[in-house]
Design a protein around this motif. Structure first.
Motif, PDB file in Angstrom:
ATOM      1  N   LYS A  29       0.830  -1.199   0.000  1.00 41.65           N
ATOM      2  CA  LYS A  29       0.000   0.000   0.000  1.00 41.65           C
ATOM      3  C   LYS A  29       0.870   1.256   0.000  1.00 41.65           C
ATOM      4  O   LYS A  29       2.006   1.250   0.453  1.00 41.65           O
ATOM      5  CB  LYS A  29      -0.909   0.015   1.241  1.00 41.65           C
ATOM      6  CG  LYS A  29      -1.878  -1.160   1.324  1.00 41.65           C
ATOM      7  CD  LYS A  29      -2.670  -1.161   2.615  1.00 41.65           C
ATOM      8  CE  LYS A  29      -3.557   0.081   2.740  1.00 41.65           C
ATOM      9  NZ  LYS A  29      -4.617   0.101   1.697  1.00 41.65           N
ATOM     10  N   ASN A  30       0.284   2.334  -0.564  1.00 37.50           N
ATOM     11  CA  ASN A  30       0.887   3.668  -0.485  1.00 37.50           C
ATOM     12  C   ASN A  30       2.302   3.712  -1.068  1.00 37.50           C
ATOM     13  O   ASN A  30       3.243   4.209  -0.442  1.00 37.50           O
ATOM     14  CB  ASN A  30       0.915   4.159   0.974  1.00 37.50           C
ATOM     15  CG  ASN A  30      -0.477   4.284   1.559  1.00 37.50           C
ATOM     16  OD1 ASN A  30      -1.385   4.785   0.901  1.00 37.50           O
ATOM     17  ND2 ASN A  30      -0.643   3.810   2.792  1.00 37.50           N
ATOM     18  N   SER A  73       0.088   4.388  -4.984  1.00 39.07           N
ATOM     19  CA  SER A  73      -0.758   3.307  -5.495  1.00 39.07           C
ATOM     20  C   SER A  73      -0.648   2.095  -4.588  1.00 39.07           C
ATOM     21  O   SER A  73       0.283   1.969  -3.788  1.00 39.07           O
ATOM     22  CB  SER A  73      -0.330   2.911  -6.919  1.00 39.07           C
ATOM     23  OG  SER A  73      -0.399   4.001  -7.813  1.00 39.07           O
ATOM     24  N   ASP A  74      -1.626   1.194  -4.732  1.00 34.64           N
ATOM     25  CA  ASP A  74      -1.586  -0.107  -4.076  1.00 34.64           C
ATOM     26  C   ASP A  74      -1.294  -1.173  -5.130  1.00 34.64           C
ATOM     27  O   ASP A  74      -1.739  -1.068  -6.283  1.00 34.64           O
ATOM     28  CB  ASP A  74      -2.914  -0.430  -3.395  1.00 34.64           C
ATOM     29  CG  ASP A  74      -3.192   0.470  -2.190  1.00 34.64           C
ATOM     30  OD1 ASP A  74      -2.322   1.316  -1.869  1.00 34.64           O
ATOM     31  OD2 ASP A  74      -4.267   0.325  -1.584  1.00 34.64           O
ATOM     32  N   SER A  87      -3.695  -0.192  -8.355  1.00 34.63           N
ATOM     33  CA  SER A  87      -4.811   0.740  -8.235  1.00 34.63           C
ATOM     34  C   SER A  87      -4.416   1.953  -7.404  1.00 34.63           C
ATOM     35  O   SER A  87      -3.671   1.836  -6.423  1.00 34.63           O
ATOM     36  CB  SER A  87      -6.010   0.036  -7.591  1.00 34.63           C
ATOM     37  OG  SER A  87      -7.073   0.955  -7.385  1.00 34.63           O
ATOM     38  N   THR A  88      -4.954   3.105  -7.798  1.00 36.06           N
ATOM     39  CA  THR A  88      -4.772   4.309  -6.983  1.00 36.06           C
ATOM     40  C   THR A  88      -5.827   4.382  -5.888  1.00 36.06           C
ATOM     41  O   THR A  88      -5.752   5.240  -5.010  1.00 36.06           O
ATOM     42  CB  THR A  88      -4.859   5.574  -7.857  1.00 36.06           C
ATOM     43  OG1 THR A  88      -6.102   5.557  -8.581  1.00 36.06           O
ATOM     44  CG2 THR A  88      -3.701   5.630  -8.841  1.00 36.06           C
ATOM     45  N   GLY A  89      -6.810   3.493  -5.952  1.00 33.47           N
ATOM     46  CA  GLY A  89      -7.814   3.395  -4.900  1.00 33.47           C
ATOM     47  C   GLY A  89      -7.487   2.253  -3.958  1.00 33.47           C
ATOM     48  O   GLY A  89      -6.463   1.575  -4.092  1.00 33.47           O
ATOM     49  N   ASP A  90      -8.366   2.025  -2.997  1.00 34.82           N
ATOM     50  CA  ASP A  90      -8.138   0.953  -2.039  1.00 34.82           C
ATOM     51  C   ASP A  90      -8.403  -0.403  -2.674  1.00 34.82           C
ATOM     52  O   ASP A  90      -9.341  -0.576  -3.461  1.00 34.82           O
ATOM     53  CB  ASP A  90      -9.042   1.130  -0.813  1.00 34.82           C
ATOM     54  CG  ASP A  90      -8.640   2.324   0.035  1.00 34.82           C
ATOM     55  OD1 ASP A  90      -7.445   2.695  -0.018  1.00 34.82           O
ATOM     56  OD2 ASP A  90      -9.503   2.884   0.720  1.00 34.82           O
TER      57      ASP A  90
END
Length: 430
Positions: A9-10, A25-26, A38-41
């Motif tokens: 993550k991050n 990003s994750d 993904s830039t989202g969770d």
């Protein structure tokens, strides 16, 4: 070590191809691959989640010129070493290489199916292992380590009368070349290496000598092409580079004495070059200490004085250059000096691109190695800083790497994971 899904993550991502880092990003890893970016969770579920906290995530490093089965600088003594000793040296070398952040290597002479199977069966903790098997050399060439005064030892003669060592096969006509190439490919070699010129550590061949006839080289190229692989050639002088590329060789090792005209020819032919500066620096500084013969010390002094100029010539010509180190014996600990030497000529991005994406192209794996994209192999590093600004982060033998992941497995993790505790996956680096 874990083979369970991993969520990073991050992370700021360097993907091997672009000079700018992404936003945070994750990255989800599962089944040995990058499953999602993904830039989202991304749902953490049962994953091991590691928070990079804004650190740089990049592809694992690739060393495309390595010899894990050469424990000594005295290559004439290598034929007398027990295989068991060499195997133990290889084990230490491979593990230490992985701990430095090299998750893939190409052993370009000496590595074989036995080491490959030991790695695959989990007996050795090592990078991904691509190997060229035994090197093809002409009699008296760079792979013929017999002193000129030595009579052929009968226990090194095979039934056909051809001299062979732990590292090389001596071949002297196109038929012998075809047979030897076919046999090495039968044993799983990723590519075939030939000796296209004289070299530093061999006793009998001056550096400027070109080696093998056109028919011999083309025979090796033809066999490899039909089996969907390629020939790589050891070459120091510019004439050797030119003729090998002209005869179909896809990758040149070293090219230390290359000139402008030949560099442009290499570009026009679409060939690759893997310069190896860690070994030049090591032999120049410490060769005598480790028993390098005086004749070889004289050769290294000659090459060392011109090699950096050749590197700059190739850069300006646009030659596609990978990264290799070629370190022998105890000098393998200097592997990360390759980054320190190259920064005299290249930008950090150029060096990182060479050690990831370009080396992956040479290995015929451009979409799986040396990149961060969905579907690529899960070979990743988490760097404590931004190597695009400070390449010295990769000069520290892995000290600046908080996470090393190879084949989707945690080799090293110094960051908190999802359980909230620090989990250590370190393997002894010896």
């Amino acid at each position: 070590m874990t083979a369970e899904p991993i969520l990073i993550k991050n992370a700021h991502i360097f993907d091997g191809h672009n000079a700018d880092l992404s936003g945070r990003s994750d990255i989800l890893l599962a089944d040995g691959e990058i499953k999602e970016i993904s830039t989202g969770d991304i749902d953490t579920g049962s994953h091991h989640a590691v928070d990079a906290e804004g650190r740089t995530v990049m592809p694992g490093l690739i060393d495309n010129h390595i010899h894990v089965c050469i424990p000594t600088l005295d290559t004439t003594a290598l034929t007398r070493m027990p295989e068991t000793y060499i195997a133990q040296y290889a084990n230490v070398f491979l593990n230490a290489t992985l701990q430095r952040g090299f998750t893939t290597i190409r052993d370009i002479g000496g590595g074989d199916v036995g080491i490959s199977r030991a790695i695959d069966h989990g007996l050795v903790r090592a990078p991904r292992f691509y190997y060229a098997g035994k090197i093809m050399s002409q009699t008296g060439g760079h792979g013929d380590m017999r002193p000129g005064w030595e009579v052929d030892p009968s226990d090194l003669l095979c039934t056909c009368g051809n001299y062979s060592t732990k590292l090389t096969r001596i071949v002297d006509d196109p038929y012998e070349m075809r047979r030897a190439v076919r046999d090495e490919l039968r044993k799983g070699s990723h590519c075939i290496k030939i000796m296209g010129s004289g070299g530093v550590v061999s006793p009998n061949d001056p550096l400027h000598h070109t080696q093998f006839t056109e028919d011999e080289i083309r025979a090796a190229v033809d066999e490899c092409t039909r089996q969907e692989t390629y020939v790589s050639a050891h070459c120091h002088p510019t004439e050797a580079v030119r003729r090998c590329v002209e005869f179909g060789v896809r990758c040149i090792e070293h090219a230390t004495l290359i000139d402008q005209e030949t560099s442009e020819y290499v570009v026009a032919k679409g060939a690759y070059v893997v310069p190896t500066f860690a070994v030049l620096n090591a032999l120049y500084e410490e060769g005598a200490k480790y028993g390098l013969p005086e004749v070889s010390q004289e050769k290294i002094r000659h090459v060392y004085g011109q090699a950096m100029n050749g590197l700059e010539i190739m850069r300006n010509a646009g030659v596609k250059m990978g990264l290799g180190t070629d370190l022998l014996g105890p000098q393998h600990v200097r592997q990360c000096t390759e980054f320190a030497i190259r920064k005299e000529i290249f930008t950090p991005f150029e060096i990182l691109h060479q050690a990831t994406a370009v080396n992956a192209e040479i290995l015929l794996e451009p979409d799986r190695l040396g990149c961060i994209r969905e579907g690529a192999f899960a070979d990743l590093l988490v760097v404590n800083g931004n190597p695009l600004e400070d390449i010295s982060l990769l000069e520290q033998n892995g000290a600046a790497l908080s996470v090393i992941i190879r084949k989707g497995e945690m080799v090293k993790c110094e960051l908190p994971i999802s359980e909230g505790a620090v989990r250590a996956f370190n393997w002894p680096a010896n």
